[in-house]
Design an enzyme around this catalytic site. Structure first.
Site, PDB file in Angstrom:
ATOM      1  N   ASN A  42       0.877  -1.248   0.115  1.00  0.00           N
ATOM      2  CA  ASN A  42      -0.003   0.113  -0.052  1.00  0.00           C
ATOM      3  C   ASN A  42       0.766   1.350  -0.089  1.00  0.00           C
ATOM      4  O   ASN A  42       1.873   1.440   0.645  1.00  0.00           O
ATOM      5  CB  ASN A  42      -0.838  -0.090   1.142  1.00  0.00           C
ATOM      6  CG  ASN A  42      -0.410  -0.217   2.421  1.00  0.00           C
ATOM      7  OD1 ASN A  42       0.539  -0.928   2.562  1.00  0.00           O
ATOM      8  ND2 ASN A  42      -1.044   0.301   3.566  1.00  0.00           N
ATOM      9  N   GLU A  44       0.185   5.248   0.505  1.00  0.00           N
ATOM     10  CA  GLU A  44      -0.548   6.199   1.089  1.00  0.00           C
ATOM     11  C   GLU A  44      -0.151   7.772   0.689  1.00  0.00           C
ATOM     12  O   GLU A  44       0.987   7.888   0.206  1.00  0.00           O
ATOM     13  CB  GLU A  44      -0.624   6.253   2.789  1.00  0.00           C
ATOM     14  CG  GLU A  44      -1.261   4.921   3.128  1.00  0.00           C
ATOM     15  CD  GLU A  44      -1.444   4.497   4.539  1.00  0.00           C
ATOM     16  OE1 GLU A  44      -1.129   5.721   5.323  1.00  0.00           O
ATOM     17  OE2 GLU A  44      -2.095   3.943   4.923  1.00  0.00           O
ATOM     18  N   CYS A  53      -4.232   0.596  -2.622  1.00  0.00           N
ATOM     19  CA  CYS A  53      -4.036  -0.686  -1.775  1.00  0.00           C
ATOM     20  C   CYS A  53      -2.819  -1.477  -2.469  1.00  0.00           C
ATOM     21  O   CYS A  53      -2.836  -1.160  -3.650  1.00  0.00           O
ATOM     22  CB  CYS A  53      -5.411  -1.444  -1.615  1.00  0.00           C
ATOM     23  SG  CYS A  53      -6.711  -0.200  -0.675  1.00  0.00           S
ATOM     24  N   GLU A  55      -2.939  -4.704  -3.096  1.00  0.00           N
ATOM     25  CA  GLU A  55      -3.365  -5.337  -4.296  1.00  0.00           C
ATOM     26  C   GLU A  55      -3.536  -4.776  -5.496  1.00  0.00           C
ATOM     27  O   GLU A  55      -3.240  -5.303  -6.598  1.00  0.00           O
ATOM     28  CB  GLU A  55      -4.400  -6.208  -3.938  1.00  0.00           C
ATOM     29  CG  GLU A  55      -5.812  -5.735  -3.589  1.00  0.00           C
ATOM     30  CD  GLU A  55      -5.782  -5.230  -1.888  1.00  0.00           C
ATOM     31  OE1 GLU A  55      -4.722  -4.750  -1.209  1.00  0.00           O
ATOM     32  OE2 GLU A  55      -6.873  -5.585  -1.198  1.00  0.00           O
ATOM     33  N   CYS A  86     -10.718  -4.293  -0.167  1.00  0.00           N
ATOM     34  CA  CYS A  86     -11.993  -3.064  -0.456  1.00  0.00           C
ATOM     35  C   CYS A  86     -12.778  -3.240  -1.642  1.00  0.00           C
ATOM     36  O   CYS A  86     -12.351  -3.965  -2.605  1.00  0.00           O
ATOM     37  CB  CYS A  86     -11.364  -1.621  -0.345  1.00  0.00           C
ATOM     38  SG  CYS A  86     -10.491  -1.130  -1.640  1.00  0.00           S
ATOM     39  N   CYS A  89     -10.873  -2.470  -4.928  1.00  0.00           N
ATOM     40  CA  CYS A  89      -9.703  -3.656  -5.430  1.00  0.00           C
ATOM     41  C   CYS A  89     -10.636  -4.745  -6.047  1.00  0.00           C
ATOM     42  O   CYS A  89     -10.086  -5.374  -6.975  1.00  0.00           O
ATOM     43  CB  CYS A  89      -8.916  -3.994  -4.142  1.00  0.00           C
ATOM     44  SG  CYS A  89      -7.728  -2.678  -3.817  1.00  0.00           S
TER      45      CYS A  89
HETATM   46  N1  THU Z   1      -5.317  -1.321   2.349  1.00  0.00           N
HETATM   47  C1  THU Z   1      -4.744  -2.268   1.370  1.00  0.00           C
HETATM   48  O1  THU Z   1      -3.746  -2.099   0.982  1.00  0.00           O
HETATM   49  N2  THU Z   1      -5.441  -3.321   1.159  1.00  0.00           N
HETATM   50  C2  THU Z   1      -6.525  -3.986   1.824  1.00  0.00           C
HETATM   51  O2  THU Z   1      -6.864  -4.993   1.393  1.00  0.00           O
HETATM   52  C3  THU Z   1      -7.139  -3.237   2.620  1.00  0.00           C
HETATM   53  C4  THU Z   1      -6.554  -2.015   2.831  1.00  0.00           C
HETATM   54  C5  THU Z   1      -4.487  -0.294   2.741  1.00  0.00           C
HETATM   55  C6  THU Z   1      -4.866   1.029   2.270  1.00  0.00           C
HETATM   56  C7  THU Z   1      -4.459   1.900   3.384  1.00  0.00           C
HETATM   57  O3  THU Z   1      -3.088   2.219   3.230  1.00  0.00           O
HETATM   58  C8  THU Z   1      -4.463   0.989   4.875  1.00  0.00           C
HETATM   59  O4  THU Z   1      -4.678  -0.233   4.260  1.00  0.00           O
HETATM   60  C9  THU Z   1      -5.684   1.429   5.803  1.00  0.00           C
HETATM   61  O5  THU Z   1      -6.702   1.513   4.880  1.00  0.00           O
END
Ligand code: THU
Length: 131
Positions: A42, A44, A53, A55, A86, A89
């Site tokens: 991920n 941010e 995210c 994936e 989410c 994704c």
């Molecule tokens: N996140 C992912 O990378 N994958 C998921 O399946 C769920 C959420 C990340 C996005 C963000 O950086 C952090 O988790 C919190 O939401």
């Protein structure tokens, strides 16, 4: 590559996560129909909505390398909760896979669950484009 190896790689990639805001690090590995593997973590942003995210990063790496579809996704968190993908994704997965895409999710403490994409997203968005 077997599932355990994919999980180990996802756990390593998690260390590259850029997650200073949520402090929730995620690593992912996708397998493609041609038998290749791509990783993601991920990423941010201070403008929170720009976060991508793990994936989705892995899927976009695969597609931008010329892959046509994905057959397996592994997602690992460094938290004790299982990282169910989410909705955004899941919709991206549905663009590049069959409904029986395998989605394997695991937490830091080793809990593991396997899903089919069709179970997580039974009704993906679609429209009928003019041919
Ligand atoms: N996140 C992912 O990378 N994958 C998921 O399946 C769920 C959420 C990340 C996005 C963000 O950086 C952090 O988790 C919190 O939401």
């Amino acid at each position: 590559m077997n599932e355990k190896k994919m999980i180990d790689i996802a756990r390593e990639v998690l260390n590259n996560a850029y997650a200073p805001y949520s402090k929730y690090r995620v690593g992912a590995v996708v397998e493609t129909s041609s038998g290749n593997f791509y990783t993601g973590c991920n990423v941010e942003n201070m403008s929170f909505g720009l976060t991508v995210c793990a994936e989705r990063v892995a899927i976009f790496k695969a597609i931008s390398n010329g892959e046509k579809s994905i057959t397996r996704v592994v997602i690992i968190s460094d938290d004790d909760s299982i990282p169910i993908p989410c909705g955004a994704c899941l919709q991206v997965m549905s663009e590049f896979s069959d409904r029986d895409l395998e989605v394997i999710v695991s937490s830091r403490d080793g809990k593991l669950e396997r899903f089919k994409l069709a179970d997580l997203l039974p009704n993906p968005f679609k429209f009928n484009k003019e041919e």
